[in-house]
Scaffold this motif. Structure first.
Motif, PDB file in Angstrom:
ATOM      1  N   PRO A   1     -10.474  14.238 -10.941  1.00 25.66           N
ATOM      2  CA  PRO A   1     -11.158  12.939 -11.032  1.00 25.66           C
ATOM      3  C   PRO A   1     -10.156  11.793 -11.179  1.00 25.66           C
ATOM      4  CG  PRO A   1     -12.216  14.543 -12.461  1.00 25.66           C
ATOM      5  CD  PRO A   1     -10.956  15.189 -11.952  1.00 25.66           C
ATOM      6  N   ARG A   2     -10.321  10.792 -10.349  1.00 26.92           N
ATOM      7  CA  ARG A   2      -9.498   9.574 -10.386  1.00 26.92           C
ATOM      8  C   ARG A   2      -8.003   9.857 -10.279  1.00 26.92           C
ATOM      9  NH1 ARG A   2     -13.166   9.263 -14.272  1.00 26.92           N
ATOM     10  NH2 ARG A   2     -11.663   9.594 -15.940  1.00 26.92           N
ATOM     11  N   ALA A   3      -7.619  10.949  -9.622  1.00 22.46           N
ATOM     12  CA  ALA A   3      -6.202  11.316  -9.545  1.00 22.46           C
ATOM     13  C   ALA A   3      -5.464  10.588  -8.438  1.00 22.46           C
ATOM     14  CB  ALA A   3      -6.062  12.821  -9.367  1.00 22.46           C
ATOM     15  N   GLY A   4      -6.184  10.029  -7.487  1.00 23.32           N
ATOM     16  CA  GLY A   4      -5.524   9.283  -6.420  1.00 23.32           C
ATOM     17  C   GLY A   4      -4.950  10.173  -5.339  1.00 23.32           C
ATOM     18  N   PHE A   5      -3.818   9.757  -4.814  1.00 23.13           N
ATOM     19  CA  PHE A   5      -3.222  10.390  -3.646  1.00 23.13           C
ATOM     20  C   PHE A   5      -1.768  10.768  -3.914  1.00 23.13           C
ATOM     21  CE2 PHE A   5      -6.513   7.528  -2.322  1.00 23.13           C
ATOM     22  CZ  PHE A   5      -7.173   8.191  -1.312  1.00 23.13           C
ATOM     23  N   TRP A   6      -1.343  11.839  -3.271  1.00 22.36           N
ATOM     24  CA  TRP A   6       0.078  12.133  -3.151  1.00 22.36           C
ATOM     25  C   TRP A   6       0.504  11.683  -1.768  1.00 22.36           C
ATOM     26  CZ3 TRP A   6       0.898  17.924  -4.921  1.00 22.36           C
ATOM     27  CH2 TRP A   6       0.871  17.973  -6.323  1.00 22.36           C
ATOM     28  N   VAL A   7       1.625  10.976  -1.701  1.00 24.64           N
ATOM     29  CA  VAL A   7       2.240  10.624  -0.429  1.00 24.64           C
ATOM     30  C   VAL A   7       3.581  11.348  -0.387  1.00 24.64           C
ATOM     31  CG1 VAL A   7       3.041   8.778   1.074  1.00 24.64           C
ATOM     32  CG2 VAL A   7       1.119   8.359  -0.488  1.00 24.64           C
ATOM     33  N   LEU A   8       3.671  12.374   0.446  1.00 27.22           N
ATOM     34  CA  LEU A   8       4.895  13.148   0.583  1.00 27.22           C
ATOM     35  C   LEU A   8       5.694  12.551   1.723  1.00 27.22           C
ATOM     36  CD1 LEU A   8       2.669  15.030  -0.751  1.00 27.22           C
ATOM     37  CD2 LEU A   8       4.079  16.919  -0.003  1.00 27.22           C
ATOM     38  N   VAL A   9       6.861  12.026   1.392  1.00 26.72           N
ATOM     39  CA  VAL A   9       7.655  11.286   2.369  1.00 26.72           C
ATOM     40  C   VAL A   9       9.077  11.828   2.381  1.00 26.72           C
ATOM     41  CG1 VAL A   9       8.215   9.505   0.631  1.00 26.72           C
ATOM     42  CG2 VAL A   9       8.411   8.957   3.066  1.00 26.72           C
ATOM     43  N   ARG A  10       9.683  11.833   3.555  1.00 28.78           N
ATOM     44  CA  ARG A  10      11.074  12.270   3.648  1.00 28.78           C
ATOM     45  C   ARG A  10      11.942  11.382   2.762  1.00 28.78           C
ATOM     46  NH1 ARG A  10      12.389  15.821   7.771  1.00 28.78           N
ATOM     47  NH2 ARG A  10      10.692  16.202   9.249  1.00 28.78           N
ATOM     48  N   SER A  11      12.884  11.997   2.093  1.00 28.41           N
ATOM     49  CA  SER A  11      13.725  11.258   1.141  1.00 28.41           C
ATOM     50  C   SER A  11      14.431  10.081   1.802  1.00 28.41           C
ATOM     51  CB  SER A  11      14.750  12.205   0.507  1.00 28.41           C
ATOM     52  OG  SER A  11      14.089  13.212  -0.221  1.00 28.41           O
ATOM     53  N   SER A  12      14.838  10.236   3.060  1.00 29.37           N
ATOM     54  CA  SER A  12      15.571   9.161   3.740  1.00 29.37           C
ATOM     55  C   SER A  12      14.686   7.948   4.028  1.00 29.37           C
ATOM     56  CB  SER A  12      16.198   9.685   5.036  1.00 29.37           C
ATOM     57  OG  SER A  12      15.215  10.280   5.855  1.00 29.37           O
ATOM     58  N   PHE A  13      13.364   8.128   4.001  1.00 33.07           N
ATOM     59  CA  PHE A  13      12.449   7.010   4.236  1.00 33.07           C
ATOM     60  C   PHE A  13      11.746   6.554   2.948  1.00 33.07           C
ATOM     61  CE2 PHE A  13      12.819   8.888   8.423  1.00 33.07           C
ATOM     62  CZ  PHE A  13      12.933   7.783   9.241  1.00 33.07           C
ATOM     63  N   ALA A  14      12.101   7.168   1.829  1.00 33.92           N
ATOM     64  CA  ALA A  14      11.405   6.880   0.568  1.00 33.92           C
ATOM     65  C   ALA A  14      11.570   5.426   0.148  1.00 33.92           C
ATOM     66  CB  ALA A  14      11.878   7.826  -0.529  1.00 33.92           C
ATOM     67  N   ASP A  15      12.776   4.878   0.302  1.00 38.91           N
ATOM     68  CA  ASP A  15      13.007   3.473  -0.074  1.00 38.91           C
ATOM     69  C   ASP A  15      12.127   2.538   0.758  1.00 38.91           C
ATOM     70  OD1 ASP A  15      14.689   3.248  -2.238  1.00 38.91           O
ATOM     71  OD2 ASP A  15      16.511   3.363  -1.044  1.00 38.91           O
ATOM     72  N   HIS A  16      12.124   2.754   2.058  1.00 38.98           N
ATOM     73  CA  HIS A  16      11.319   1.889   2.929  1.00 38.98           C
ATOM     74  C   HIS A  16       9.844   1.931   2.522  1.00 38.98           C
ATOM     75  CE1 HIS A  16       9.354   0.212   6.453  1.00 38.98           C
ATOM     76  NE2 HIS A  16       8.664   1.336   6.552  1.00 38.98           N
ATOM     77  N   LEU A  17       9.329   3.138   2.323  1.00 41.48           N
ATOM     78  CA  LEU A  17       7.917   3.271   1.959  1.00 41.48           C
ATOM     79  C   LEU A  17       7.625   2.626   0.611  1.00 41.48           C
ATOM     80  CD1 LEU A  17       5.116   4.433   2.650  1.00 41.48           C
ATOM     81  CD2 LEU A  17       5.774   6.463   1.362  1.00 41.48           C
ATOM     82  N   THR A  18       8.527   2.819  -0.348  1.00 39.63           N
ATOM     83  CA  THR A  18       8.329   2.240  -1.679  1.00 39.63           C
ATOM     84  C   THR A  18       8.319   0.722  -1.619  1.00 39.63           C
ATOM     85  OG1 THR A  18       9.300   4.163  -2.748  1.00 39.63           O
ATOM     86  CG2 THR A  18       9.261   2.115  -4.018  1.00 39.63           C
TER      87      THR A  18
END
Length: 200
Positions: A172-189
């Motif tokens: 309940p109300r846990a939201g989402f996991w976004v699994l992203v390649r480490s090399s793109f983690a900064d861009h996504l963040t």
């Protein structure tokens, strides 16, 4: 036994962004929750879904490998996400790679399979809060309405022009996991932080 000593020495891909993620969570007044979940064990498993080995592997993991496309099955601390007709991503506690791989291989017996540790390839960003779907919808082409992408669903998709595995968690109300390649983690963040400004 989990190898917690080695994870303690490593630095997560988004360790430098922890304060910014926490600040965005605070400024949203609870509408958005952002945090990195570093070092989750992630094993890519491939085998014939119709073979008895698939059932044996599921039994050894304490869950049934999902057969319905784009679904996630949870068993205790483990989750198995459907990635294809003969492919799953098994996610678990940090440092449990070796133990999980051993269980999978032992359960499969001599049946051909592939178990690849992809834990170091990706990091996981938690996106939660009442406005989480709205935030993700800014950069994702999927229909994220709960009727279409409710708890227990997953998809390989793009978010902010970055390839991710998106998991709608079933707590309940846990939201989402976004699994992203480490090399793109900064861009996504950076994209998530920018998109979250309107909820602050």
């Amino acid at each position: 036994m989990a190898d917690t000593a080695s994870t303690a020495r490593r630095r997560s891909p988004l360790a430098h962004a922890a304060d910014r993620l926490a600040a965005a969570t605070r400024s949203s007044g609870g509408a958005i929750r952002l945090a990195e979940l570093p070092f989750l064990t992630q094993l890519n498993v491939r085998l014939d879904a119709k073979s008895p080995a698939a059932d044996a592997v599921g039994l050894a993991l304490g869950l049934q490998l999902p057969l319905e496309p784009d679904t996630v099955v949870r068993g205790g601390e483990l989750r198995a996400a459907w990635l294809g007709p003969d492919e799953w991503l098994v996610a678990g506690l940090p440092g449990s790679q070796r133990e999980l791989e051993s269980r999978i291989r032992s359960a499969a017996g001599g049946v051909p399979l592939s178990v690849t540790d992809v834990s170091a390839q990706r990091t996981t960003v938690l996106v939660g809060g009442p406005r989480a779907r709205d935030l993700l919808a800014h950069g994702c082409r999927l229909d994220l309405h709960p009727r279409a992408f409710g708890p227990g669903r997953c998809a390989q998709t793009t978010l902010a022009r970055t390839q991710v595995v998106l998991v709608a968690r079933d707590e309940p109300r846990a939201g989402f996991w976004v699994l992203v390649r480490s090399s793109f983690a900064d861009h996504l963040t950076n994209w998530l932080l920018d998109a979250a400004v309107e909820y602050g």
